[in-house]
Scaffold this motif. Structure first.
Motif, short mmCIF file in Angstrom:
data_model
loop_
_atom_site.label_atom_id
_atom_site.label_comp_id
_atom_site.label_asym_id
_atom_site.label_seq_id
_atom_site.Cartn_x
_atom_site.Cartn_y
_atom_site.Cartn_z
N ALA A 1 0.80 -1.08 0.10
CA ALA A 1 -0.05 0.21 0.06
C ALA A 1 0.83 1.21 -0.10
CB ALA A 1 -0.86 -0.10 1.30
N VAL A 2 0.58 2.19 -0.73
CA VAL A 2 1.21 3.61 -0.80
C VAL A 2 -0.05 4.63 -0.42
CG1 VAL A 2 0.91 3.90 -3.24
CG2 VAL A 2 2.77 5.27 -1.87
N LEU A 3 0.56 5.60 0.27
CA LEU A 3 -0.48 6.83 0.81
C LEU A 3 0.61 7.97 0.80
CD1 LEU A 3 -1.15 7.10 4.43
CD2 LEU A 3 -0.13 5.24 3.69
N GLY A 4 -0.07 9.25 0.58
CA GLY A 4 0.66 10.27 0.72
C GLY A 4 -0.07 11.67 0.98
N ALA A 5 0.49 12.22 1.79
CA ALA A 5 -0.35 13.44 2.26
C ALA A 5 0.16 14.99 1.62
CB ALA A 5 -0.39 13.87 3.87
N GLY A 6 -0.52 15.53 0.77
CA GLY A 6 0.23 16.66 0.03
C GLY A 6 -1.00 17.57 0.09
N THR A 7 -1.22 18.27 -1.12
CA THR A 7 -2.24 18.93 -1.49
C THR A 7 -3.73 18.16 -0.86
OG1 THR A 7 -1.45 20.13 -3.10
CG2 THR A 7 -3.65 20.25 -3.05
N TYR B 1 3.76 2.08 2.45
CA TYR B 1 4.77 3.39 2.15
C TYR B 1 4.10 4.58 2.35
CZ TYR B 1 7.54 -0.77 0.63
OH TYR B 1 8.26 -1.88 0.64
N ILE B 2 4.69 5.54 2.86
CA ILE B 2 4.23 7.08 2.94
C ILE B 2 5.07 8.11 2.44
CG2 ILE B 2 3.61 8.75 4.63
CD1 ILE B 2 3.37 6.36 6.59
N GLY B 3 4.42 8.62 1.22
CA GLY B 3 5.28 9.66 0.42
C GLY B 3 4.34 11.08 0.49
N GLY B 4 4.34 11.53 -0.38
CA GLY B 4 3.81 13.06 -0.36
C GLY B 4 4.48 14.10 0.26
N GLY B 5 4.25 15.22 0.39
CA GLY B 5 5.05 16.49 0.47
C GLY B 5 5.21 16.63 2.08
N VAL B 6 4.34 16.34 2.70
CA VAL B 6 3.98 16.68 4.05
C VAL B 6 4.87 15.75 5.05
CG1 VAL B 6 2.50 16.85 6.05
CG2 VAL B 6 1.64 17.64 3.72
N VAL B 7 4.88 14.53 5.13
CA VAL B 7 5.30 13.42 5.98
C VAL B 7 6.66 13.71 6.03
CG1 VAL B 7 5.90 11.21 6.88
CG2 VAL B 7 3.52 12.06 6.39
N PRO B 8 7.51 13.57 4.83
CA PRO B 8 9.11 13.87 4.99
C PRO B 8 9.54 14.98 5.55
CG PRO B 8 8.31 13.17 2.86
CD PRO B 8 7.05 13.50 3.63
N TYR C 1 7.13 2.41 5.93
CA TYR C 1 8.19 3.01 5.32
C TYR C 1 7.69 4.64 4.78
CZ TYR C 1 10.22 -1.80 4.82
OH TYR C 1 10.53 -2.87 5.22
N VAL C 2 8.66 5.34 5.10
CA VAL C 2 8.44 6.72 4.63
C VAL C 2 9.51 6.88 3.25
CG1 VAL C 2 8.87 9.15 4.90
CG2 VAL C 2 7.77 7.86 6.74
N ILE C 3 8.81 7.28 2.23
CA ILE C 3 9.57 7.18 0.82
C ILE C 3 10.28 8.66 1.11
CG2 ILE C 3 9.47 7.61 -1.58
CD1 ILE C 3 6.64 5.92 -1.18
N THR C 4 11.56 8.56 1.13
CA THR C 4 12.69 9.84 0.93
C THR C 4 12.99 10.09 -0.39
OG1 THR C 4 14.45 8.64 1.75
CG2 THR C 4 13.24 9.60 3.25
N ALA C 5 12.85 9.27 -1.51
CA ALA C 5 13.43 9.50 -2.76
C ALA C 5 12.56 10.72 -3.46
CB ALA C 5 13.05 8.18 -3.69
N GLU C 6 13.53 11.35 -4.25
CA GLU C 6 13.15 12.53 -4.97
C GLU C 6 12.48 12.17 -6.18
OE1 GLU C 6 15.95 16.45 -3.95
OE2 GLU C 6 16.52 15.34 -5.69
#
Length: 338
Positions: free
Chosen positions: A140-146, A270-277, A308-313
């Motif tokens: 699973a992947v999720l991401g908080a941003g806009t 896996y957690i991405g997006g602009g907020v969490v990192p 996991y938090v995704i730190t890749a650009e």
């Protein structure tokens, strides 16, 4: 997951893009090495539509637009595309014709995020808590941003991977304690009776939490942007900001744990997006992992699943490139067996 056509075999370079509610990120990809360059970020608000942004990229980077694959923050299941958190809308075929493209693929942004998981190395993912992943199991992947994006990735019997896009960020947010019920009541008045997870777990969601928690403590505060709230929380200079970020991570843990149970994602969450990192220094000591594992009779299952938090650009662009690569490989295989 949708494409405008069967992708032909192409040599040289293609343009890939990750279109979010705030920014549109473009890059050029080498179709032999799949290396990205010519990366440029455009604020979506500066352009009337996607076509104008693509033309700006072509002119500023001197990159021809022939074969284009994009990830975009909205459902991408038909020819008509309407962004959820921005005003851009377009026809896939109409854009292809207007720009004279030879091929044009449109992929949901979290289908692309899911595809990016197979491109990550160990340095590009930070583990939060325990658990052990099984590489071929669902992820699973999720991401908080806009907004709040959600997707899954499954491995097929032939070894290929397939992304499963969804709109899980718009599922109901479930309060679990007295303070969260107060937050829910505050937000339900603001949003006409319904509070989705995105209203809490996104950049605007962090802003909502800041206001709701201030109201809970009967402490009037001015509205602040998520970036400012995060900076104040990290510095420790604003107790309401600290509490808002702590609440954000607690609710994120509950939501991520729900995703883990929904598809038995033993391959990891896996957690991405602009907020969490940006808030990562506060995550380890937050309630995130405890709430992730707080699943009653299924706590043992939740405890076994890693996060996991995704730190890749540029993970989104890498994901849509990986999707394009898999499509091209399939095309080449069909040609060889024809």
């Amino acid at each position: 997951m949708v494409s405008s056509e069967h992708t032909p075999i192409i040599d040289g370079f293609a343009v890939v893009a990750d279109i979010g509610g705030t920014n549109a990120r473009f890059g050029r990809i080498n179709l032999e090495t799949f290396e990205l360059d010519r990366i440029q970020v455009f604020p979506c608000a500066d352009y009337l539509n996607l076509t104008d942004a693509m033309i700006a990229y072509r002119e500023q980077q001197d990159v021809p637009l022939e074969h284009v694959a994009i990830a975009i923050a909205c459902p991408a299941e038909s020819d008509s595309i309407q962004m959820t958190n921005h005003h851009w809308q377009f026809s896939v075929q109409g854009t292809k014709r207007a720009l004279g493209l030879k091929s044009f693929i449109v992929l949901n942004d979290f289908a692309a995020a899911a595809m990016s998981l197979v491109t990550l190395d160990k340095k590009e993912q930070k583990k939060i808590g325990g658990g052990h992943k099984h590489d071929d199991a669902p992820k699973a992947v999720l991401g908080a941003g806009t907004g709040l994006g959600v997707g899954h990735l499954i491995t097929l019997p032939n070894g290929d991977v397939m992304p499963l896009p969804g709109e899980g960020g718009h599922a109901d947010w479930a309060p679990l304690n007295e303070k969260e019920w107060a937050i829910y009541e505050f937000l339900s008045h603001r949003f006409e009776g319904r509070v989705s997870a995105e209203r809490v777990l996104s950049g605007p969601g962090l802003e909502n939490l800041y206001q709701a928690i201030a109201a809970y403590h009967d402490r009037p505060v001015p509205p602040l942007r998520a970036k400012t709230i995060g900076a104040r929380a990290l510095s420790g200079c604003d107790a309401i900001a600290v509490e808002a970020v702590e609440q954000f991570f607690a609710s994120l843990g509950s939501f991520a744990g729900n995703l883990a149970l929904t598809l038995n994602t033993r391959g990891g969450v896996y957690i991405g997006g602009g907020v969490v990192p940006k808030l990562l220094p506060m995550m380890a000591n937050s309630e995130f992992r405890a709430r992730f594992e707080q699943k009653g009779r299924f706590c043992n299952l939740a405890e076994s699943i890693p996060c996991y938090v995704i730190t890749a650009e540029h993970a989104g662009m890498r994901g849509v490139a990986q999707y394009l690569k898999q499509r091209l490989q399939h095309r080449a295989q069909r040609k060889q067996t024809a």
